[in-house]
Design a protein around this motif. Structure first.
Motif, PDB file in Angstrom:
ATOM      1  N   ALA A 141       0.834  -1.207   0.000  1.00  0.00           N
ATOM      2  CA  ALA A 141       0.000   0.000   0.000  1.00  0.00           C
ATOM      3  C   ALA A 141       0.866   1.254   0.000  1.00  0.00           C
ATOM      4  CB  ALA A 141      -0.930  -0.009   1.207  1.00  0.00           C
ATOM      5  N   ALA A 142       1.888   1.273   0.862  1.00  0.00           N
ATOM      6  CA  ALA A 142       2.782   2.438   0.907  1.00  0.00           C
ATOM      7  C   ALA A 142       3.577   2.567  -0.388  1.00  0.00           C
ATOM      8  CB  ALA A 142       3.724   2.327   2.103  1.00  0.00           C
ATOM      9  N   GLU A 143       3.957   1.440  -0.972  1.00  0.00           N
ATOM     10  CA  GLU A 143       4.703   1.477  -2.232  1.00  0.00           C
ATOM     11  C   GLU A 143       3.872   2.121  -3.334  1.00  0.00           C
ATOM     12  OE1 GLU A 143       6.229  -1.579  -5.703  1.00  0.00           O
ATOM     13  OE2 GLU A 143       5.381  -2.354  -3.839  1.00  0.00           O
ATOM     14  N   LEU A 144       2.631   1.671  -3.488  1.00  0.00           N
ATOM     15  CA  LEU A 144       1.777   2.222  -4.537  1.00  0.00           C
ATOM     16  C   LEU A 144       1.442   3.684  -4.281  1.00  0.00           C
ATOM     17  CD1 LEU A 144      -0.632  -0.777  -5.186  1.00  0.00           C
ATOM     18  CD2 LEU A 144       1.425  -0.135  -6.434  1.00  0.00           C
ATOM     19  N   GLU A 145       1.271   4.041  -3.012  1.00  0.00           N
ATOM     20  CA  GLU A 145       1.004   5.448  -2.691  1.00  0.00           C
ATOM     21  C   GLU A 145       2.198   6.318  -3.076  1.00  0.00           C
ATOM     22  OE1 GLU A 145      -0.261   8.250   1.133  1.00  0.00           O
ATOM     23  OE2 GLU A 145       0.100   6.106   1.391  1.00  0.00           O
ATOM     24  N   SER A 146       3.399   5.808  -2.831  1.00  0.00           N
ATOM     25  CA  SER A 146       4.599   6.564  -3.210  1.00  0.00           C
ATOM     26  C   SER A 146       4.670   6.748  -4.718  1.00  0.00           C
ATOM     27  CB  SER A 146       5.854   5.844  -2.704  1.00  0.00           C
ATOM     28  OG  SER A 146       5.855   5.748  -1.294  1.00  0.00           O
ATOM     29  N   LEU A 147       4.318   5.707  -5.465  1.00  0.00           N
ATOM     30  CA  LEU A 147       4.352   5.823  -6.920  1.00  0.00           C
ATOM     31  C   LEU A 147       3.290   6.787  -7.428  1.00  0.00           C
ATOM     32  CD1 LEU A 147       4.997   2.102  -7.948  1.00  0.00           C
ATOM     33  CD2 LEU A 147       6.587   4.021  -8.087  1.00  0.00           C
ATOM     34  N   GLU A 148       2.119   6.791  -6.806  1.00  0.00           N
ATOM     35  CA  GLU A 148       1.080   7.744  -7.203  1.00  0.00           C
ATOM     36  C   GLU A 148       1.538   9.174  -6.952  1.00  0.00           C
ATOM     37  OE1 GLU A 148      -2.321   6.584  -5.000  1.00  0.00           O
ATOM     38  OE2 GLU A 148      -2.791   4.850  -6.265  1.00  0.00           O
ATOM     39  N   LEU A 149       2.159   9.403  -5.805  1.00  0.00           N
ATOM     40  CA  LEU A 149       2.689  10.742  -5.523  1.00  0.00           C
ATOM     41  C   LEU A 149       3.817  11.099  -6.484  1.00  0.00           C
ATOM     42  CD1 LEU A 149       2.763  10.628  -1.611  1.00  0.00           C
ATOM     43  CD2 LEU A 149       1.177  11.905  -3.057  1.00  0.00           C
ATOM     44  N   LEU A 150       4.590  10.092  -6.889  1.00  0.00           N
ATOM     45  CA  LEU A 150       5.669  10.335  -7.845  1.00  0.00           C
ATOM     46  C   LEU A 150       5.109  10.816  -9.182  1.00  0.00           C
ATOM     47  CD1 LEU A 150       8.617  10.139  -8.808  1.00  0.00           C
ATOM     48  CD2 LEU A 150       8.205   7.714  -9.277  1.00  0.00           C
ATOM     49  N   VAL A 151       4.040  10.169  -9.644  1.00  0.00           N
ATOM     50  CA  VAL A 151       3.420  10.580 -10.902  1.00  0.00           C
ATOM     51  C   VAL A 151       2.912  12.020 -10.796  1.00  0.00           C
ATOM     52  CG1 VAL A 151       1.508  10.146 -12.480  1.00  0.00           C
ATOM     53  CG2 VAL A 151       2.825   8.232 -11.563  1.00  0.00           C
ATOM     54  N   GLU A 152       2.290  12.343  -9.673  1.00  0.00           N
ATOM     55  CA  GLU A 152       1.793  13.706  -9.482  1.00  0.00           C
ATOM     56  C   GLU A 152       2.937  14.709  -9.424  1.00  0.00           C
ATOM     57  OE1 GLU A 152      -0.635  13.807  -6.037  1.00  0.00           O
ATOM     58  OE2 GLU A 152      -2.094  12.332  -6.777  1.00  0.00           O
ATOM     59  N   ALA A 153       4.015  14.331  -8.741  1.00  0.00           N
ATOM     60  CA  ALA A 153       5.152  15.250  -8.607  1.00  0.00           C
ATOM     61  C   ALA A 153       5.780  15.544  -9.964  1.00  0.00           C
ATOM     62  CB  ALA A 153       6.190  14.663  -7.656  1.00  0.00           C
ATOM     63  N   LEU A 154       5.888  14.515 -10.820  1.00  0.00           N
ATOM     64  CA  LEU A 154       6.497  14.728 -12.130  1.00  0.00           C
ATOM     65  C   LEU A 154       5.564  15.465 -13.073  1.00  0.00           C
ATOM     66  CD1 LEU A 154       8.273  11.293 -12.664  1.00  0.00           C
ATOM     67  CD2 LEU A 154       9.287  13.470 -11.995  1.00  0.00           C
ATOM     68  N   ASN A 155       4.303  15.545 -12.721  1.00  0.00           N
ATOM     69  CA  ASN A 155       3.340  16.271 -13.544  1.00  0.00           C
ATOM     70  C   ASN A 155       3.304  17.757 -13.203  1.00  0.00           C
ATOM     71  OD1 ASN A 155       1.335  16.493 -15.529  1.00  0.00           O
ATOM     72  ND2 ASN A 155      -0.295  16.319 -14.011  1.00  0.00           N
ATOM     73  N   VAL A 156       3.920  18.107 -12.074  1.00  0.00           N
ATOM     74  CA  VAL A 156       3.909  19.493 -11.617  1.00  0.00           C
ATOM     75  C   VAL A 156       5.074  20.234 -12.254  1.00  0.00           C
ATOM     76  CG1 VAL A 156       4.152  21.006  -9.612  1.00  0.00           C
ATOM     77  CG2 VAL A 156       2.785  18.917  -9.447  1.00  0.00           C
ATOM     78  N   THR A 157       4.807  21.416 -12.764  1.00  0.00           N
ATOM     79  CA  THR A 157       5.863  22.275 -13.291  1.00  0.00           C
ATOM     80  C   THR A 157       6.537  22.975 -12.121  1.00  0.00           C
ATOM     81  OG1 THR A 157       4.622  22.633 -15.322  1.00  0.00           O
ATOM     82  CG2 THR A 157       6.416  24.178 -14.834  1.00  0.00           C
ATOM     83  N   HIS A 158       7.800  22.686 -11.930  1.00  0.00           N
ATOM     84  CA  HIS A 158       8.517  23.235 -10.777  1.00  0.00           C
ATOM     85  C   HIS A 158       8.772  24.726 -10.959  1.00  0.00           C
ATOM     86  CE1 HIS A 158       9.375  19.405  -8.773  1.00  0.00           C
ATOM     87  NE2 HIS A 158       9.584  18.917  -9.980  1.00  0.00           N
ATOM     88  N   SER A 159       8.357  25.487  -9.978  1.00  0.00           N
ATOM     89  CA  SER A 159       8.697  26.912  -9.942  1.00  0.00           C
ATOM     90  C   SER A 159      10.003  27.045  -9.177  1.00  0.00           C
ATOM     91  CB  SER A 159       7.588  27.713  -9.261  1.00  0.00           C
ATOM     92  OG  SER A 159       7.350  27.214  -7.959  1.00  0.00           O
TER      93      SER A 159
END
Length: 757
Positions: A409-427
């Motif tokens: 569960a924690a592994e998949l949650e980390s991957l979901e957050l990873l996808v969201e993080a890479l989708n964010v344009t870093h300011s």
């Protein structure tokens, strides 16, 4: 009278040259008004040009006391020149006269004191120094500006100002009294230029070389030294500067910039030798870069020295942090984990911006993870995430760590957050107008443990892990999102994720189809398969051509049929789910027709291309054949055609790599029970074969097969050293016999006494 040949460093203060020829050289020594304006340095209001006649014009080298020249003679001035320069090899230097000083317009306006005035006079050296300090302050104002456009404009203006000032200084012959200011301007120019470009280039190396050449010009020994390159120049300059202590601080500053350039370009051998020279060590001294940087102690600047954007001590601290991080990362890759841990901890205690600190903490977490300390690793990963929740790197490492700990569960949650993080344009924060650690670090390559990958790669990791752990619905949605992302362009290209080996593009389609079938969405799976066929069928030779090539012993693109065969297999499984037996059998037959004309990848053909790597191996091909045979055999069973099913299961038993295959089942049926058991072929096919023989009441053959299956289950099981494509593993799970132990027990109860066999 010919002017005497006197070194500029030893020319007596208070002497000036007063013949006609040197006066003309003085007028051309500095840049013209047009050149100064082009370089961004003003020349003040234009004044009528003075005559250079010795009888009608004052000499520009005269002091403010208005002394008269005598033809061809050198006369001692009553007042000392603020610069105290003298001629060397018939070259003259500017005096204190402000109207003749090539410099900034603002400085000229502030110091327009008439020659006859009794007020204080400011030398060109003072004006140039004031201009340098003004540009440094302007760059610092630009750094504090929150408006990006204004910040860049101010910084660019300051850069052009340093360029023009350096042009003015280098337009004159090199002189020891001016070198500290000239080299300081050089250092400021290099620092600002590198930070605005976000990296070092060959231009900075040329600027450093020019500064070293200017130092050696004062010794008239430049020619032979140029052949030795930068290393030879540094040896000569540092040896010479030991006699001129006033040059040491600025030369150490320039050496710091040289060290930064060599570190960023991986010239570590040259960097080591330079640091040994700076530390006064011999050739047998330590080659440990971190130790050399810690030993290096740049001399402090004088309190009245020109302003700098970044001093040598600040550069030394940046170099130490960057070197520790680079060394720790290299040791982490090579497996020297204790040394890597020490180096990375050294880097974490240095000057790190937030992005660098995230990388260092993640590397520490990776190192501790590999050392078997998952709890300490998690602490560093959490610390990295506290620096910013949009950093994907610690999330990727956290998913790996949770996977090892079995926390799905924690592994998949980390991957979901990873996808969201890479989708964010870093300011990202505006970089400092200083040499920082980021400028000295290489970009992580795909094989590096600190390579985060792209959004599509992270999406693939999430989708594949959901499929592996049985979350079929989530996997199907993630795969569809991934395909939409990849098909956004007319010719999508997919690079493998930061794991080795990665999937090729067709495998992504096949895994998506398998996930859709697993989730009960057979019709969507058929759509995905049709899309894949439309993209790969053009690569597949026509069937008659394959037959002709087979007869001639030639091969045509052996991997492409494997992709298409796997697509037919999944299409058949989709039709099975939809209850269409006829269509399913047709697809399985098309799959087998291609598979038995496809050979495993020959090792003689060399490494596969990016599109072929990992798509079909000599291990996966037999398993794919077995899956197609078993799948078709099950459909024959469902339609009541046991004889055809028996034939497919019998062939499927023989499809197993790296095991002893049953080559003559007729012999097996007649062997005695006391014969040594041997390893059967594909076990799934064997159990389906046993059930079919039992149903067909072929008791003797079923009993012989049962004995060998029973004996094989008692043998120690070895884990397979090979892995299969994920879509094939999923498909094999569908055709696996559901309850092997129950079948063996039921068959055993129906057997006669052992002695009767």
């Amino acid at each position: 009278m010919e002017s005497p040949h006197v070194s500029s460093s030893s020319f007596p203060r208070g002497l000036t040259l007063e013949d006609d020829q040197p006066q003309q050289r003085v007028l051309s020594a500095g840049p013209t008004r047009g050149e100064m304006e082009e370089a961004g340095v003003g020349a003040g209001p234009e004044s009528p040009r003075e005559s250079i006649s010795p009888e009608k014009a004052d000499s520009p080298l005269r002091g403010p006391s208005g002394e008269q020249k005598s033809r061809g003679r050198v006369r001692k001035r009553r007042d000392l020149s603020p610069l105290g320069w003298g001629p060397r090899r018939d070259r003259a230097y500017p005096s204190a006269g402000p109207s003749r000083c090539p410099g900034p317009a603002s400085a000229t306006i502030l110091h327009q004191t008439p020659l006859s005035s009794s007020g204080p006079h400011t030398s060109c050296l003072d004006l140039w120094r004031e201009k340098n300090d003004q540009l440094v302050r302007q760059a610092k104002v630009a750094q504090d500006s929150r408006l990006y456009v204004r910040r860049q404009q101010l910084a660019q203006d300051a850069l052009e100002g340093f360029r023009g000032l350096l042009h003015s200084l280098q337009g004159l012959p090199a002189a020891v009294p001016v070198l500290p200011l000239e080299l300081t301007v050089t250092c400021n120019f290099i620092t600002l230029r590198a930070t605005l470009a976000q990296g070092f280039t060959e231009d900075q190396a040329q600027d450093i070389q020019k500064g070293l050449e200017r130092v050696l010009e004062t010794q008239e020994q430049l020619g032979p030294r140029l052949e030795c390159g930068l290393r030879g120049l540094w040896d000569s300059v540092l040896h010479y500067s030991s006699l001129l202590l006033e040059l040491l601080p600025v030369l150490h500053h320039l050496a710091g910039l040289q060290a930064a350039l060599w570190l960023s370009t991986d010239h570590l051998g040259d960097l080591t030798l330079l640091l040994q020279t700076l530390n006064g060590m011999q050739s047998e001294a330590s080659e440990n870069l971190l130790l050399l940087l810690k030993t290096w102690s740049p001399p402090p600047k004088e309190s009245d020295a020109p302003l700098t954007l970044q001093d040598a001590r600040g550069l030394r601290d940046v170099l130490l942090t960057a070197s520790a991080y680079r060394q720790g990362l290299q040791e982490l890759i090579t497996g020297s984990l204790p040394r890597a841990l020490s180096s990375l901890q050294e880097a974490a205690s240095g000057l790190c911006s937030r992005p660098v600190l995230v990388q260092v903490y993640t590397a520490l977490g990776t190192c501790l993870h590999k050392m078997g300390n998952p709890q300490r690793a998690l602490l560093y990963l959490v610390a990295a995430l506290k620096e910013g929740s949009t950093w994907g790197l610690p999330l990727l490492e956290a998913s790996r760590l949770y996977r090892q700990l079995g926390n799905t569960a924690a592994e998949l949650e980390s991957l979901e957050l990873l996808v969201e993080a890479l989708n964010v344009t870093h300011s990202s924060e505006a970089p400092q107008l200083l040499i920082e650690v980021e400028l000295l670090l290489p970009q992580p390559h795909p094989g590096s443990p600190l390579h985060c990958g792209t959004q599509s790669q992270a999406k693939y990791l999430l989708a594949s892990r959901c499929l592996q752990v049985g979350r079929a619905e989530d996997a199907a949605e993630h795969y569809l999102d991934l395909l939409a992302l990849l098909l956004d362009d007319s010719e999508p290209k997919f690079s493998p994720p930061p794991t080795h080996p990665g999937p090729c593009m067709p495998e992504v389609f096949l895994e998506a189809a398998a996930a859709l079938i697993q989730a009960g969405r057979a019709q969507d799976a058929l759509t995905v398969c049709e899309e894949l066929l439309s993209r790969t069928s053009s690569l597949l030779p026509k069937m008659p051509q394959l037959w002709e090539d087979d007869k001639k012993g030639t091969k045509k693109s052996p991997h492409c049929p494997s992709w298409v065969s796997a697509t037919y297999l999944l299409q058949g499984q989709a039709w099975v789910q939809l209850g269409a037996q006829k269509e399913a059998i047709s697809e399985f037959s098309r799959c087998l027709e291609l598979l038995f004309r496809t050979t495993p990848k020959d090792k003689e053909q060399g490494p596969a291309s990016n599109g072929e790597q990992g798509c079909m191996s000599d291990v996966a091909l037999p398993q794919l054949r077995a899956a197609a045979l078993i799948s078709r055999g099950l459909q024959w069973v469902a339609s009541g055609q046991d004889t055809r099913a028996l034939q497919d299961f019998l062939l499927g038993v023989q499809m197993c790599p790296d095991t002893k295959i049953i080559t003559a089942l007729g012999v097996c049926w007649g062997e005695a029970r006391s014969a040594e058991p041997f390893v059967l072929g594909n076990q799934d096919a064997s159990f389906h074969l046993l059930q079919t023989l039992r149903r067909m009441d072929r008791r003797d053959e079923a009993t012989a097969l049962w004995w060998r299956l029973e004996a094989q289950t008692k043998l120690p099981q070895e884990n397979a050293a090979w892995s299969l494509p994920l879509y094939l593993e999923t498909c094999l799970g569908w055709i696996c016999y559901p309850d092997r132990e129950t079948l063996l027990e039921e068959f055993q109860t129906s057997l006669p006494e052992p002695c009767d066999l």
